[in-house]
Design an enzyme around this catalytic site. Structure first.
Site, PDB file in Angstrom:
ATOM      1  N   ARG A 160       9.520  -2.424  30.282  1.00 17.02           N
ATOM      2  CA  ARG A 160      10.075  -0.840  30.135  1.00 17.02           C
ATOM      3  C   ARG A 160      11.063  -0.590  31.425  1.00 17.02           C
ATOM      4  O   ARG A 160      10.516  -0.858  32.198  1.00 17.02           O
ATOM      5  CB  ARG A 160       9.041  -0.002  29.990  1.00 17.02           C
ATOM      6  CG  ARG A 160       8.414   0.011  28.931  1.00 17.02           C
ATOM      7  CD  ARG A 160       6.948   0.748  28.899  1.00 17.02           C
ATOM      8  NE  ARG A 160       6.126   0.073  30.206  1.00 17.02           N
ATOM      9  CZ  ARG A 160       4.970   0.602  30.652  1.00 17.02           C
ATOM     10  NH1 ARG A 160       4.631   1.833  30.175  1.00 17.02           N
ATOM     11  NH2 ARG A 160       4.343   0.085  31.457  1.00 17.02           N
TER      12      ARG A 160
ATOM     13  N   GLY B 214       9.596  15.356  20.998  1.00 18.79           N
ATOM     14  CA  GLY B 214      10.560  15.609  21.834  1.00 18.79           C
ATOM     15  C   GLY B 214      11.969  15.250  21.092  1.00 18.79           C
ATOM     16  O   GLY B 214      12.117  14.979  19.989  1.00 18.79           O
TER      17      GLY B 214
ATOM     18  N   GLY C 259      15.532   6.976  22.896  1.00 12.22           N
ATOM     19  CA  GLY C 259      17.150   6.357  23.119  1.00 12.22           C
ATOM     20  C   GLY C 259      16.915   4.847  23.820  1.00 12.22           C
ATOM     21  O   GLY C 259      15.594   4.458  23.897  1.00 12.22           O
TER      22      GLY C 259
ATOM     23  N   PHE D  53       2.897   7.116  23.417  1.00 14.45           N
ATOM     24  CA  PHE D  53       4.038   7.147  22.497  1.00 14.45           C
ATOM     25  C   PHE D  53       3.842   8.164  21.432  1.00 14.45           C
ATOM     26  O   PHE D  53       4.338   8.030  20.277  1.00 14.45           O
ATOM     27  CB  PHE D  53       4.367   5.885  21.954  1.00 14.45           C
ATOM     28  CG  PHE D  53       5.251   4.892  22.972  1.00 14.45           C
ATOM     29  CD1 PHE D  53       4.692   4.636  24.175  1.00 14.45           C
ATOM     30  CD2 PHE D  53       6.753   4.827  22.726  1.00 14.45           C
ATOM     31  CE1 PHE D  53       5.583   4.226  24.911  1.00 14.45           C
ATOM     32  CE2 PHE D  53       7.450   4.333  23.641  1.00 14.45           C
ATOM     33  CZ  PHE D  53       6.982   3.837  24.909  1.00 14.45           C
ATOM     34  N   LEU D  54       3.257   9.109  21.472  1.00 11.69           N
ATOM     35  CA  LEU D  54       3.024  10.151  20.542  1.00 11.69           C
ATOM     36  C   LEU D  54       3.683  11.620  20.994  1.00 11.69           C
ATOM     37  O   LEU D  54       3.102  12.658  20.740  1.00 11.69           O
ATOM     38  CB  LEU D  54       1.417  10.535  20.346  1.00 11.69           C
ATOM     39  CG  LEU D  54       0.981   9.572  19.208  1.00 11.69           C
ATOM     40  CD1 LEU D  54      -0.497   9.767  18.922  1.00 11.69           C
ATOM     41  CD2 LEU D  54       1.687   9.529  17.853  1.00 11.69           C
ATOM     42  N   HIS D  55       4.453  11.625  22.034  1.00 11.04           N
ATOM     43  CA  HIS D  55       4.818  12.567  22.670  1.00 11.04           C
ATOM     44  C   HIS D  55       6.175  13.215  22.116  1.00 11.04           C
ATOM     45  O   HIS D  55       7.030  12.534  21.851  1.00 11.04           O
ATOM     46  CB  HIS D  55       5.181  12.535  24.217  1.00 11.04           C
ATOM     47  CG  HIS D  55       5.418  13.481  24.997  1.00 11.04           C
ATOM     48  ND1 HIS D  55       4.333  14.330  25.508  1.00 11.04           N
ATOM     49  CD2 HIS D  55       6.604  14.017  25.497  1.00 11.04           C
ATOM     50  CE1 HIS D  55       4.548  15.177  26.246  1.00 11.04           C
ATOM     51  NE2 HIS D  55       6.030  15.149  26.216  1.00 11.04           N
TER      52      HIS D  55
ATOM     53  N   ASN E 299       8.228  -2.924  18.856  1.00  9.01           N
ATOM     54  CA  ASN E 299       9.283  -1.942  19.284  1.00  9.01           C
ATOM     55  C   ASN E 299       9.300  -1.050  18.028  1.00  9.01           C
ATOM     56  O   ASN E 299       9.622   0.261  18.068  1.00  9.01           O
ATOM     57  CB  ASN E 299      10.800  -2.553  19.720  1.00  9.01           C
ATOM     58  CG  ASN E 299      10.600  -2.855  21.217  1.00  9.01           C
ATOM     59  OD1 ASN E 299       9.849  -2.486  22.097  1.00  9.01           O
ATOM     60  ND2 ASN E 299      11.874  -3.520  21.543  1.00  9.01           N
TER      61      ASN E 299
ATOM     62  N   ARG F 249      22.474   4.190  27.536  1.00 12.51           N
ATOM     63  CA  ARG F 249      22.626   3.510  26.453  1.00 12.51           C
ATOM     64  C   ARG F 249      21.750   4.230  25.271  1.00 12.51           C
ATOM     65  O   ARG F 249      20.765   4.565  25.455  1.00 12.51           O
ATOM     66  CB  ARG F 249      22.394   1.945  26.435  1.00 12.51           C
ATOM     67  CG  ARG F 249      23.356   1.358  27.139  1.00 12.51           C
ATOM     68  CD  ARG F 249      22.891   0.005  27.001  1.00 12.51           C
ATOM     69  NE  ARG F 249      21.773  -0.154  28.081  1.00 12.51           N
ATOM     70  CZ  ARG F 249      21.372  -1.396  28.404  1.00 12.51           C
ATOM     71  NH1 ARG F 249      21.797  -2.479  27.706  1.00 12.51           N
ATOM     72  NH2 ARG F 249      20.299  -1.799  29.502  1.00 12.51           N
TER      73      ARG F 249
ATOM     74  N   CYS G 196      16.935  -0.768  23.441  1.00 16.36           N
ATOM     75  CA  CYS G 196      15.924  -1.409  22.616  1.00 16.36           C
ATOM     76  C   CYS G 196      15.651  -0.389  21.262  1.00 16.36           C
ATOM     77  O   CYS G 196      15.855  -1.157  19.998  1.00 16.36           O
ATOM     78  CB  CYS G 196      14.852  -1.924  23.361  1.00 16.36           C
ATOM     79  SG  CYS G 196      15.089  -3.076  24.319  1.00 16.36           S
TER      80      CYS G 196
HETATM   81  C1  UDX Z   1      11.331  -0.225  25.395  1.00 18.36           C
HETATM   82  C2  UDX Z   1       9.923  -0.899  25.186  1.00 18.36           C
HETATM   83  O1  UDX Z   1       8.798  -0.065  25.762  1.00 18.36           O
HETATM   84  C3  UDX Z   1       9.755  -2.350  25.798  1.00 18.36           C
HETATM   85  O2  UDX Z   1       8.520  -2.835  25.653  1.00 18.36           O
HETATM   86  C4  UDX Z   1      10.914  -3.126  25.438  1.00 18.36           C
HETATM   87  O3  UDX Z   1      10.867  -4.096  26.244  1.00 18.36           O
HETATM   88  C5  UDX Z   1      12.249  -2.388  25.706  1.00 18.36           C
HETATM   89  O4  UDX Z   1      12.185  -1.187  24.710  1.00 18.36           O
HETATM   90  P1  UDX Z   1      12.436   1.125  26.985  1.00 18.36           P
HETATM   91  O5  UDX Z   1      13.692   1.082  26.241  1.00 18.36           O
HETATM   92  O6  UDX Z   1      12.723   0.948  28.585  1.00 18.36           O
HETATM   93  O7  UDX Z   1      11.434   0.088  26.820  1.00 18.36           O
HETATM   94  O8  UDX Z   1      11.815   2.486  27.005  1.00 18.36           O
HETATM   95  P2  UDX Z   1      10.458   3.259  26.577  1.00 18.36           P
HETATM   96  O9  UDX Z   1       9.604   3.571  27.776  1.00 18.36           O
HETATM   97  O10 UDX Z   1       9.723   2.462  25.493  1.00 18.36           O
HETATM   98  O11 UDX Z   1      11.084   4.596  26.110  1.00 18.36           O
HETATM   99  C6  UDX Z   1      11.846   4.580  24.821  1.00 18.36           C
HETATM  100  C7  UDX Z   1      12.495   5.961  24.422  1.00 18.36           C
HETATM  101  O12 UDX Z   1      11.208   6.576  23.687  1.00 18.36           O
HETATM  102  C8  UDX Z   1      12.638   6.985  25.568  1.00 18.36           C
HETATM  103  O13 UDX Z   1      13.910   7.711  25.156  1.00 18.36           O
HETATM  104  C9  UDX Z   1      11.465   7.788  25.710  1.00 18.36           C
HETATM  105  O14 UDX Z   1      11.869   8.866  26.205  1.00 18.36           O
HETATM  106  C10 UDX Z   1      11.216   7.809  24.323  1.00 18.36           C
HETATM  107  N1  UDX Z   1       9.621   8.486  24.088  1.00 18.36           N
HETATM  108  C11 UDX Z   1       8.657   7.570  24.562  1.00 18.36           C
HETATM  109  C12 UDX Z   1       9.247   9.519  23.660  1.00 18.36           C
HETATM  110  O15 UDX Z   1      10.205  10.210  22.943  1.00 18.36           O
HETATM  111  N2  UDX Z   1       8.187   9.862  23.157  1.00 18.36           N
HETATM  112  C13 UDX Z   1       7.013   8.993  23.556  1.00 18.36           C
HETATM  113  O16 UDX Z   1       5.926   9.361  23.412  1.00 18.36           O
HETATM  114  C14 UDX Z   1       7.455   7.885  24.408  1.00 18.36           C
END
Ligand code: UDX
Length: 478
Positions: free
Chosen positions: A153, A255, A259, A251-253, A210, A329, A262
């Site tokens: 991440r 909002g 973005g 990942f249950l937040h 993902n 991005r 990935c």
């Molecule tokens: C992600 C994957 O987590 C990682 O394993 C992979 O290798 C690349 O893609 P990353 O893109 O760095 O990593 O971001 P991540 O921390 O996963 O968050 C993704 C998006 O989801 C962010 O915009 C974040 O704000 C949002 N998010 C995350 C939420 O809206 N709610 C959540 O509960 C968690």
């Protein structure tokens, strides 16, 4: 071991620096000369906590150097981490293909080619033949080819590399398993389970992770809409759900949605690729739809609270797709800013990362950026928090309310304390924490929107003058 890493973006540079720190001698190669110049000056071309120290330390002791030519001859392992994002929400394989054509003829026989970039399934399906054809044309014998997807991440990439939860090794071509043995040797400092599988399984192990994370986020956001309708609070609801070990709290937040480089493009490309190949993916289509809806919801909610946006100044706090990165991005902020501008608002934004501010002002025509959050809010008719940077959560909201034209706040990350904000004088809205909005005189009140609940609210609305300011969530129990 002598390792060459091709592609020095987030994934490649983190991989190179961590491998060097484990004692390997790493050559990092990239075609982008500007990026190489930055690296040679001891700087990092993007923001990733801890990476500058790691690169500086290893470059100083000669374990890391940077070059523009793909120095693969003589390497014990070649890692490829070139970008596969097309910058427009899709995948591109042109960089990967031209990289393979350049390096594959020159890799020593026996040296494994390890691919860390995320690639579309249809490219993986032909990867083995593709590499073999390049070798044959060059008159050379086959080499081991492996996929080693990354699960890092942004913002915690070093931790995720050195303390992974699993290592996935997908075999494209490795008949005597010597390639896999060398890859395992590279990962010797790691205690995580190493999972061997086919190349396609490895590709889907990465993609599946993902897609599932994106699904969890959209699920939480769907739940938030239901909470708004019936007057529940989504944070409390998911906290209780998260204690169930079958569900988990991550990942249950709820909002403004996901973005980054990935999640959005991998959902979109999987839906699109499936459609092309005759696989219907209704769940992922819904995940994507909900994610877009979250961004639009910020704008419609602000419109409901402010009225017509024409001529109003709206402040946006946070531009990067999440905190601790300068990455824009597919950042929700860019969509929200464009939509607010289209509705006639003047949009003034702030982000703690200067590079993100500069880039955002180039990407969104008409978006103003300032270098202080209070300057963004002064004179505004509403403010939207889009990224939950710690600096933004620590804002003095009383001061902000006093300096704004109208103290209205949309908390796009459910990250602030509604009571504290309302005590500071704000009308507060978020996802699944409060309900819908109605103007009554000079005040704005929130209430649940489901028809069955609304009837009761309509009755109580007649008694509005006796209600405490802005706290119509209490109206239901009034
Ligand atoms: C992600 C994957 O987590 C990682 O394993 C992979 O290798 C690349 O893609 P990353 O893109 O760095 O990593 O971001 P991540 O921390 O996963 O968050 C993704 C998006 O989801 C962010 O915009 C974040 O704000 C949002 N998010 C995350 C939420 O809206 N709610 C959540 O509960 C968690």
């Amino acid at each position: 071991m002598n390792v060459t890493v091709i592609g020095l973006g987030y994934v490649g540079l983190v991989t190179a620096a961590c491998l060097a720190d484990w004692g390997n001698v790493v050559v990092g190669s990239d075609r982008n000369r500007q990026r190489l110049d930055v690296l040679r000056r001891g700087e990092i071309p993007f923001h990733e906590p801890g990476l500058d120290a790691l690169v500086t330390r290893n470059a100083a002791i000669g374990r890391m150097r940077f070059t523009s030519d793909a120095a693969v001859a003589g390497a014990d392992a070649v890692v490829v981490a070139v970008g596969t994002h097309d910058g427009n929400g899709g995948w591109q394989t042109i960089s990967m293909q031209s990289c393979l054509e350049e390096i594959v003829p020159r890799i020593s026989t026996g040296t494994p080619l390890i691919i860390r970039s995320t690639l579309p399934p249809e490219y993986i399906a032909h990867l083995g033949e593709n590499v073999e054809a390049i070798r044959t044309q060059a008159g050379r014998s086959p080499i081991p080819v492996l996929l080693n997807p990354e699960f890092t991440r942004e913002g915690s990439a070093i931790h995720d590399f050195v303390e992974p939860e699993r290592i996935v090794i997908g075999t494209v071509h490795d008949p005597d398993e010597r390639g896999a043995a060398r890859l395992k040797e590279l990962y010797a400092p790691v205690t995580a389970p190493m999972l061997n599988m086919s190349a396609m399984d490895a590709a889907f192990a990465k993609l599946g992770a993902n897609l599932f994370l994106a699904t969890k986020i959209s699920f939480a956001n769907e739940l938030a809409a239901l909470c708004d309708a019936y007057g529940a609070r989504v944070d409390t609801v998911v906290q209780a759900m998260g204690y169930d070990s079958r569900i988990g709290a991550a990942f249950l937040h709820a909002g403004v949605g996901f973005g980054g480089s990935c999640l959005p493009n991998q959902v979109a490309m999987t839906v699109e690729g499936g459609r092309r190949d005759g696989v219907h993916t209704p769940l992922l289509e819904a995940v994507e739809h909900i994610n877009h809806r979250q961004r639009a919801h910020v704008v419609t909610q602000i419109q409901q609270m402010v009225g017509s946006l024409a001529g109003h100044r709206i402040a946006l706090l946070g531009l990067t797709f999440k905190p601790n990165t300068d990455d824009l991005r597919d950042a929700p902020s860019l969509t929200v800013a464009s939509e607010l501008l289209r509705a006639g608002a003047e949009v003034v934004s702030y982000d703690p990362m200067r590079s993100a501010r500069d880039q955002a002002s180039r990407l969104v025509r008409g978006l103003r950026v300032v270098d202080d959050p209070y300057a963004a809010m002064a004179g505004s008719s509403a403010v939207a928090l889009i990224t939950d940077w710690p600096e933004l959560l620590a804002i003095d909201w009383r001061r902000a309310a006093a300096e704004m034209d109208r103290p209205i706040l949309f908390d796009g990350r459910n990250a602030l304390d509604p009571d504290e904000l309302m005590d500071a004088g704000f009308v507060y809205a978020a996802f699944g924490r409060m309900a819908s909005w109605r103007h009554a005189g000079d005040r704005i009140y929130a209430f649940p929107i489901a028809a069955s609940v609304r009837r009761r609210v309509a009755e109580v609305l007649d008694e509005l003058p006796v209600l405490p300011q802005h706290r119509l969530t209490t109206i239901d129990s009034a």
